[in-house]
Design a protein around this motif. Structure first.
Motif, PDB file in Angstrom:
ATOM      1  N   ALA A   3      -4.686  22.681 -19.911  1.00  0.00           N
ATOM      2  CA  ALA A   3      -6.055  22.952 -19.337  1.00  0.00           C
ATOM      3  C   ALA A   3      -6.183  21.371 -19.322  1.00  0.00           C
ATOM      4  O   ALA A   3      -5.384  20.006 -19.265  1.00  0.00           O
ATOM      5  CB  ALA A   3      -6.209  22.522 -21.439  1.00  0.00           C
ATOM      6  N   ARG A   4      -7.148  21.492 -18.041  1.00  0.00           N
ATOM      7  CA  ARG A   4      -7.919  20.767 -16.925  1.00  0.00           C
ATOM      8  C   ARG A   4      -8.610  19.926 -17.298  1.00  0.00           C
ATOM      9  O   ARG A   4      -9.241  18.848 -17.134  1.00  0.00           O
ATOM     10  CB  ARG A   4      -7.666  21.204 -15.334  1.00  0.00           C
ATOM     11  N   SER A   5      -9.449  21.236 -17.874  1.00  0.00           N
ATOM     12  CA  SER A   5     -10.785  20.745 -18.775  1.00  0.00           C
ATOM     13  C   SER A   5     -11.212  21.540 -19.525  1.00  0.00           C
ATOM     14  O   SER A   5     -10.658  22.189 -20.174  1.00  0.00           O
ATOM     15  CB  SER A   5     -11.770  20.998 -17.928  1.00  0.00           C
ATOM     16  N   ARG A   6     -12.320  21.349 -20.295  1.00  0.00           N
ATOM     17  CA  ARG A   6     -12.515  22.151 -21.879  1.00  0.00           C
ATOM     18  C   ARG A   6     -12.606  24.189 -20.927  1.00  0.00           C
ATOM     19  O   ARG A   6     -12.345  24.895 -21.860  1.00  0.00           O
ATOM     20  CB  ARG A   6     -13.908  21.986 -22.040  1.00  0.00           C
ATOM     21  N   THR A   7     -12.761  24.139 -20.054  1.00  0.00           N
ATOM     22  CA  THR A   7     -13.079  25.543 -19.613  1.00  0.00           C
ATOM     23  C   THR A   7     -12.279  26.156 -18.567  1.00  0.00           C
ATOM     24  O   THR A   7     -11.950  27.113 -18.535  1.00  0.00           O
ATOM     25  CB  THR A   7     -13.893  26.036 -18.946  1.00  0.00           C
ATOM     26  N   VAL A   8     -11.260  24.939 -17.759  1.00  0.00           N
ATOM     27  CA  VAL A   8     -10.527  25.890 -17.219  1.00  0.00           C
ATOM     28  C   VAL A   8      -8.934  25.194 -16.849  1.00  0.00           C
ATOM     29  O   VAL A   8      -8.831  23.822 -17.834  1.00  0.00           O
ATOM     30  CB  VAL A   8     -10.532  24.527 -15.505  1.00  0.00           C
ATOM     31  N   SER A   9      -7.673  26.369 -17.432  1.00  0.00           N
ATOM     32  CA  SER A   9      -6.654  25.980 -17.427  1.00  0.00           C
ATOM     33  C   SER A   9      -5.752  26.443 -16.339  1.00  0.00           C
ATOM     34  O   SER A   9      -6.268  27.201 -15.443  1.00  0.00           O
ATOM     35  CB  SER A   9      -6.242  26.902 -18.269  1.00  0.00           C
ATOM     36  N   VAL A  10      -4.482  25.187 -15.875  1.00  0.00           N
ATOM     37  CA  VAL A  10      -4.559  26.194 -15.148  1.00  0.00           C
ATOM     38  C   VAL A  10      -2.516  26.362 -15.351  1.00  0.00           C
ATOM     39  O   VAL A  10      -1.899  25.663 -16.459  1.00  0.00           O
ATOM     40  CB  VAL A  10      -3.255  24.669 -14.244  1.00  0.00           C
ATOM     41  N   CYS A  11      -1.885  27.480 -14.908  1.00  0.00           N
ATOM     42  CA  CYS A  11      -0.638  28.320 -15.115  1.00  0.00           C
ATOM     43  C   CYS A  11       0.177  28.518 -14.330  1.00  0.00           C
ATOM     44  O   CYS A  11       0.386  29.021 -13.719  1.00  0.00           O
ATOM     45  CB  CYS A  11      -0.761  30.103 -16.009  1.00  0.00           C
ATOM     46  N   THR A  12       1.376  28.014 -14.666  1.00  0.00           N
ATOM     47  CA  THR A  12       2.054  27.893 -13.812  1.00  0.00           C
ATOM     48  C   THR A  12       3.427  28.672 -13.749  1.00  0.00           C
ATOM     49  O   THR A  12       3.952  28.318 -15.084  1.00  0.00           O
ATOM     50  CB  THR A  12       2.723  26.186 -13.473  1.00  0.00           C
ATOM     51  N   GLY A  13       4.770  29.124 -13.135  1.00  0.00           N
ATOM     52  CA  GLY A  13       5.499  29.998 -13.257  1.00  0.00           C
ATOM     53  C   GLY A  13       6.362  30.042 -12.360  1.00  0.00           C
ATOM     54  O   GLY A  13       6.238  29.355 -11.310  1.00  0.00           O
ATOM     55  N   SER A  14       7.339  30.709 -12.308  1.00  0.00           N
ATOM     56  CA  SER A  14       8.014  31.487 -10.761  1.00  0.00           C
ATOM     57  C   SER A  14       9.002  32.385 -11.117  1.00  0.00           C
ATOM     58  O   SER A  14       9.121  33.400 -11.714  1.00  0.00           O
ATOM     59  CB  SER A  14       9.454  29.712 -10.736  1.00  0.00           C
ATOM     60  N   PHE A  15       9.559  32.777 -10.199  1.00  0.00           N
ATOM     61  CA  PHE A  15      10.046  34.405  -9.758  1.00  0.00           C
ATOM     62  C   PHE A  15      11.322  33.342  -8.852  1.00  0.00           C
ATOM     63  O   PHE A  15      10.961  33.085  -8.214  1.00  0.00           O
ATOM     64  CB  PHE A  15       9.612  34.828  -9.288  1.00  0.00           C
ATOM     65  N   THR A  16      12.062  34.721  -8.785  1.00  0.00           N
ATOM     66  CA  THR A  16      13.756  34.367  -7.726  1.00  0.00           C
ATOM     67  C   THR A  16      13.526  35.900  -6.841  1.00  0.00           C
ATOM     68  O   THR A  16      13.503  36.809  -7.696  1.00  0.00           O
ATOM     69  CB  THR A  16      14.515  34.006  -8.461  1.00  0.00           C
ATOM     70  N   VAL A  17      13.724  35.606  -5.480  1.00  0.00           N
ATOM     71  CA  VAL A  17      14.241  36.904  -4.756  1.00  0.00           C
ATOM     72  C   VAL A  17      16.073  36.520  -4.231  1.00  0.00           C
ATOM     73  O   VAL A  17      15.793  35.302  -3.661  1.00  0.00           O
ATOM     74  CB  VAL A  17      13.093  36.669  -3.330  1.00  0.00           C
ATOM     75  N   ASN A  18      16.477  36.994  -4.375  1.00  0.00           N
ATOM     76  CA  ASN A  18      17.814  37.008  -4.349  1.00  0.00           C
ATOM     77  C   ASN A  18      18.661  37.942  -2.509  1.00  0.00           C
ATOM     78  O   ASN A  18      18.397  39.266  -3.201  1.00  0.00           O
ATOM     79  CB  ASN A  18      19.066  37.254  -5.171  1.00  0.00           C
ATOM     80  N   LEU A  19      18.411  37.709  -1.902  1.00  0.00           N
ATOM     81  CA  LEU A  19      19.302  38.894  -0.852  1.00  0.00           C
ATOM     82  C   LEU A  19      19.991  39.617  -0.984  1.00  0.00           C
ATOM     83  O   LEU A  19      20.233  40.531  -0.826  1.00  0.00           O
ATOM     84  CB  LEU A  19      18.647  38.993   0.898  1.00  0.00           C
TER      85      LEU A  19
END
Length: 252
Positions: A93-109
């Motif tokens: 939560a960055r404030s009472r109303t706003v959140s930032v959700c983080t993740g990742s993915f991998t791409v492998n040739l």
């Protein structure tokens, strides 16, 4: 009572082998919940060559007056059935109303996660759920690009020339083949021959042409003053801009 609306070009979410896929269907959102911003790879294209592997981060910003409970049902997809497997995206939560959700993915040739015809525009699909039960769903919550790397050569120049000499400058534009992991030519692409006078920082276009079926390019230009020449390719949705090494020609 919550207001429910149907999102255009939306879909029911399918899970295949743990990967979220978009599909044609009806997608529901309700209330004031919104996904307001998605940043993938810091806002830069993901650029790949050879047998590259890249772990790419993403950040999804969601907002609701009651606060955000979660962002899930995350998918990463592109054209020609391109699908990548993302991690969960825990929210802060960055404030009472706003959140930032983080993740990742991998791409492998090397694992053939993507093929050549999947280069270009990709999308982040996600569902944001608020603390009051409202939610927002989108197959195209964010967009980004996975692009092919590239390089160009410059040949045929001479180190010195008399004023007015016709210079015949050649080169070749190359791109990676993601399936084989080898470099191959980039045919039929628009390219520019650029010139920068000695003592200047500005390039100007002296010729325009296209690469042939084997990626070769050729242009003629008159030597007027000492400076350097370089080939330039502006790139496409699926490929990065490329500038060849510069070659200097002294005119006297």
């Amino acid at each position: 009572m919550r207001r429910r609306s149907v999102l255009l070009l939306a879909s029911v979410v399918l899970a295949v082998g743990g990967i979220v896929l978009p599909s044609i269907g009806e997608q529901q959102s309700s209330g004031s919940t919104r996904i307001t911003h998605v940043v993938v790879n810091g806002g830069k294209p993901v650029v790949l060559k050879g047998k590259d592997s890249a772990t790419v981060t993403f950040a999804i910003t969601a907002q609701d007056k009651s606060g955000i409970k979660s962002v899930d049902k995350i998918g990463v997809w592109g054209s020609n059935y391109g699908v990548l497997r993302p991690s969960p995206a825990p929210c802060v939560a960055r404030s009472r109303t706003v959140s930032v959700c983080t993740g990742s993915f991998t791409v492998n040739l090397a694992d053939h996660d993507v093929y050549d015809n999947m280069a270009g525009r990709w999308f982040i699909q996600a569902t944001a759920t608020a603390n009051d039960g409202d939610r927002f769903e989108s197959d195209t919550a964010g967009k980004f690009f996975i692009k092919k790397d590239g390089y160009a050569t410059l040949t045929g120049t001479q180190s010195t020339a008399a004023p007015g000499t016709l210079l015949d400058i050649e080169g070749q534009l190359m791109q990676p083949n993601w399936k084989s992991g080898l470099w191959t030519w980039d045919p039929y692409q628009p390219v520019q021959l650029r010139f920068k006078p000695a003592g200047s920082s500005a390039w100007r276009i002296v010729a325009r042409t296209k690469t042939d079926s084997h990626g070769y390019m050729r242009a003629e230009t008159k030597a007027t003053t000492t400076g350097t020449y370089a080939w330039y390719f502006a790139g496409k949705d699926w490929s990065v801009p490329v500038t060849s090494a510069a070659a200097q020609v002294s005119v006297d």
